[in-house]
Design a protein around this motif. Structure first.
Motif, PDB file in Angstrom:
ATOM      1  N   MET A 199       0.839  -1.180   0.000  1.00 25.37           N
ATOM      2  CA  MET A 199       0.000   0.000   0.000  1.00 25.37           C
ATOM      3  C   MET A 199       0.888   1.248   0.000  1.00 25.37           C
ATOM      4  N   ASP A 200       0.591   2.185  -0.871  1.00 24.31           N
ATOM      5  CA  ASP A 200       1.316   3.454  -0.833  1.00 24.31           C
ATOM      6  C   ASP A 200       0.592   4.405   0.122  1.00 24.31           C
ATOM      7  N   ILE A 201       1.212   5.522   0.421  1.00 21.61           N
ATOM      8  CA  ILE A 201       0.678   6.447   1.426  1.00 21.61           C
ATOM      9  C   ILE A 201      -0.704   6.987   1.045  1.00 21.61           C
ATOM     10  N   ARG A 202      -0.943   7.216  -0.230  1.00 17.10           N
ATOM     11  CA  ARG A 202      -2.253   7.712  -0.667  1.00 17.10           C
ATOM     12  C   ARG A 202      -3.332   6.652  -0.431  1.00 17.10           C
ATOM     13  N   GLU A 203      -2.986   5.400  -0.692  1.00  9.08           N
ATOM     14  CA  GLU A 203      -3.929   4.302  -0.472  1.00  9.08           C
ATOM     15  C   GLU A 203      -4.198   4.109   1.020  1.00  9.08           C
ATOM     16  N   ILE A 204      -3.162   4.201   1.822  1.00  3.69           N
ATOM     17  CA  ILE A 204      -3.314   4.088   3.277  1.00  3.69           C
ATOM     18  C   ILE A 204      -4.218   5.199   3.802  1.00  3.69           C
ATOM     19  N   PHE A 205      -3.945   6.429   3.380  1.00  8.64           N
ATOM     20  CA  PHE A 205      -4.751   7.562   3.815  1.00  8.64           C
ATOM     21  C   PHE A 205      -6.214   7.383   3.405  1.00  8.64           C
ATOM     22  N   ALA A 206      -6.453   6.992   2.166  1.00  8.95           N
ATOM     23  CA  ALA A 206      -7.822   6.805   1.672  1.00  8.95           C
ATOM     24  C   ALA A 206      -8.550   5.724   2.471  1.00  8.95           C
ATOM     25  N   PHE A 207      -7.864   4.609   2.712  1.00  8.80           N
ATOM     26  CA  PHE A 207      -8.453   3.511   3.478  1.00  8.80           C
ATOM     27  C   PHE A 207      -8.828   3.981   4.877  1.00  8.80           C
ATOM     28  N   ASN A 208      -7.887   4.644   5.553  1.00 10.86           N
ATOM     29  CA  ASN A 208      -8.130   5.100   6.922  1.00 10.86           C
ATOM     30  C   ASN A 208      -9.198   6.177   6.988  1.00 10.86           C
ATOM     31  N   LEU A 209      -9.172   7.089   6.060  1.00 13.01           N
ATOM     32  CA  LEU A 209     -10.174   8.150   6.036  1.00 13.01           C
ATOM     33  C   LEU A 209     -11.574   7.562   5.948  1.00 13.01           C
ATOM     34  N   LYS A 210     -11.755   6.657   5.030  1.00 17.03           N
ATOM     35  CA  LYS A 210     -13.064   6.019   4.851  1.00 17.03           C
ATOM     36  C   LYS A 210     -13.448   5.194   6.079  1.00 17.03           C
ATOM     37  N   ALA A 211     -12.493   4.459   6.635  1.00 18.95           N
ATOM     38  CA  ALA A 211     -12.773   3.623   7.807  1.00 18.95           C
ATOM     39  C   ALA A 211     -13.174   4.467   9.017  1.00 18.95           C
ATOM     40  N   PHE A 212     -12.426   5.528   9.290  1.00 18.67           N
ATOM     41  CA  PHE A 212     -12.772   6.395  10.425  1.00 18.67           C
ATOM     42  C   PHE A 212     -14.108   7.099  10.184  1.00 18.67           C
ATOM     43  N   ARG A 213     -14.349   7.545   8.950  1.00 16.55           N
ATOM     44  CA  ARG A 213     -15.609   8.218   8.645  1.00 16.55           C
ATOM     45  C   ARG A 213     -16.785   7.274   8.872  1.00 16.55           C
ATOM     46  N   ARG A 228     -17.481  18.441  -0.169  1.00 16.11           N
ATOM     47  CA  ARG A 228     -17.813  17.025  -0.150  1.00 16.11           C
ATOM     48  C   ARG A 228     -17.152  16.264  -1.283  1.00 16.11           C
ATOM     49  N   THR A 229     -17.112  16.873  -2.450  1.00 11.44           N
ATOM     50  CA  THR A 229     -16.504  16.174  -3.578  1.00 11.44           C
ATOM     51  C   THR A 229     -15.022  15.928  -3.336  1.00 11.44           C
ATOM     52  N   TYR A 230     -14.383  16.802  -2.567  1.00 11.85           N
ATOM     53  CA  TYR A 230     -12.971  16.623  -2.244  1.00 11.85           C
ATOM     54  C   TYR A 230     -12.776  15.390  -1.361  1.00 11.85           C
ATOM     55  N   VAL A 231     -13.679  15.189  -0.404  1.00 12.56           N
ATOM     56  CA  VAL A 231     -13.619  13.992   0.446  1.00 12.56           C
ATOM     57  C   VAL A 231     -13.739  12.751  -0.433  1.00 12.56           C
ATOM     58  N   SER A 232     -14.670  12.758  -1.353  1.00 10.52           N
ATOM     59  CA  SER A 232     -14.840  11.631  -2.267  1.00 10.52           C
ATOM     60  C   SER A 232     -13.576  11.380  -3.082  1.00 10.52           C
ATOM     61  N   LEU A 233     -12.993  12.430  -3.596  1.00  9.20           N
ATOM     62  CA  LEU A 233     -11.781  12.294  -4.407  1.00  9.20           C
ATOM     63  C   LEU A 233     -10.610  11.770  -3.572  1.00  9.20           C
ATOM     64  N   LEU A 234     -10.535  12.163  -2.327  1.00 10.28           N
ATOM     65  CA  LEU A 234      -9.482  11.657  -1.446  1.00 10.28           C
ATOM     66  C   LEU A 234      -9.691  10.171  -1.156  1.00 10.28           C
ATOM     67  N   GLU A 235     -10.927   9.788  -0.888  1.00  9.52           N
ATOM     68  CA  GLU A 235     -11.218   8.385  -0.591  1.00  9.52           C
ATOM     69  C   GLU A 235     -10.995   7.486  -1.806  1.00  9.52           C
ATOM     70  N   ARG A 236     -11.116   8.049  -2.989  1.00  5.32           N
ATOM     71  CA  ARG A 236     -10.898   7.269  -4.218  1.00  5.32           C
ATOM     72  C   ARG A 236      -9.470   7.408  -4.743  1.00  5.32           C
ATOM     73  N   ARG A 237      -8.627   8.083  -3.996  1.00  2.00           N
ATOM     74  CA  ARG A 237      -7.207   8.262  -4.318  1.00  2.00           C
ATOM     75  C   ARG A 237      -6.978   9.039  -5.608  1.00  2.00           C
ATOM     76  N   VAL A 238      -7.918   9.899  -5.959  1.00  2.00           N
ATOM     77  CA  VAL A 238      -7.759  10.740  -7.143  1.00  2.00           C
ATOM     78  C   VAL A 238      -6.828  11.906  -6.814  1.00  2.00           C
ATOM     79  N   TYR A 239      -6.990  12.479  -5.628  1.00  3.67           N
ATOM     80  CA  TYR A 239      -6.155  13.585  -5.169  1.00  3.67           C
ATOM     81  C   TYR A 239      -5.364  13.177  -3.944  1.00  3.67           C
ATOM     82  N   SER A 240      -4.287  13.894  -3.704  1.00  3.78           N
ATOM     83  CA  SER A 240      -3.520  13.757  -2.466  1.00  3.78           C
ATOM     84  C   SER A 240      -3.892  14.930  -1.562  1.00  3.78           C
ATOM     85  N   ALA A 241      -3.955  14.666  -0.277  1.00  3.50           N
ATOM     86  CA  ALA A 241      -4.301  15.720   0.679  1.00  3.50           C
ATOM     87  C   ALA A 241      -3.047  16.463   1.131  1.00  3.50           C
TER      88      ALA A 241
END
Length: 74
Positions: free
Chosen positions: A1-15, A33-46
């Motif tokens: 898992m790369d850092i973007r994937e880890i972040f997306a997984f954790n973000l969705k899990a905590f949410r 809201r669309t930014y949250v979606s894009l982060l969870e789908r690993r389209v953007y980096s936070a």
């Protein structure tokens, strides 16, 4: 898992654990809201600031969003 994937997984899990919709989390974090979606789908980096805003909204430490999930550590 790369850092973007880890972040997306954790973000969705905590949410989901907090029973928040993407829209509710976005409102609490002061982001779109669309930014949250894009982060969870690993389209953007936070940015580090957005990581902190999301962590605060989720009532967790920012590093918790960046830690490799236990089941993925093997």
């Amino acid at each position: 898992m790369d850092i973007r994937e880890i972040f997306a997984f954790n973000l969705k899990a905590f949410r989901r654990a907090k029973r928040l919709s993407q829209e509710e989390l976005a409102h609490l974090a002061g982001i779109d809201r669309t930014y949250v979606s894009l982060l969870e789908r690993r389209v953007y980096s936070a940015s580090i600031d957005v990581v902190q805003q999301l962590a605060t909204a989720l009532n967790v430490e920012a590093d918790e969003l960046l830690k490799r999930p236990v089941k993925a550590r093997k």
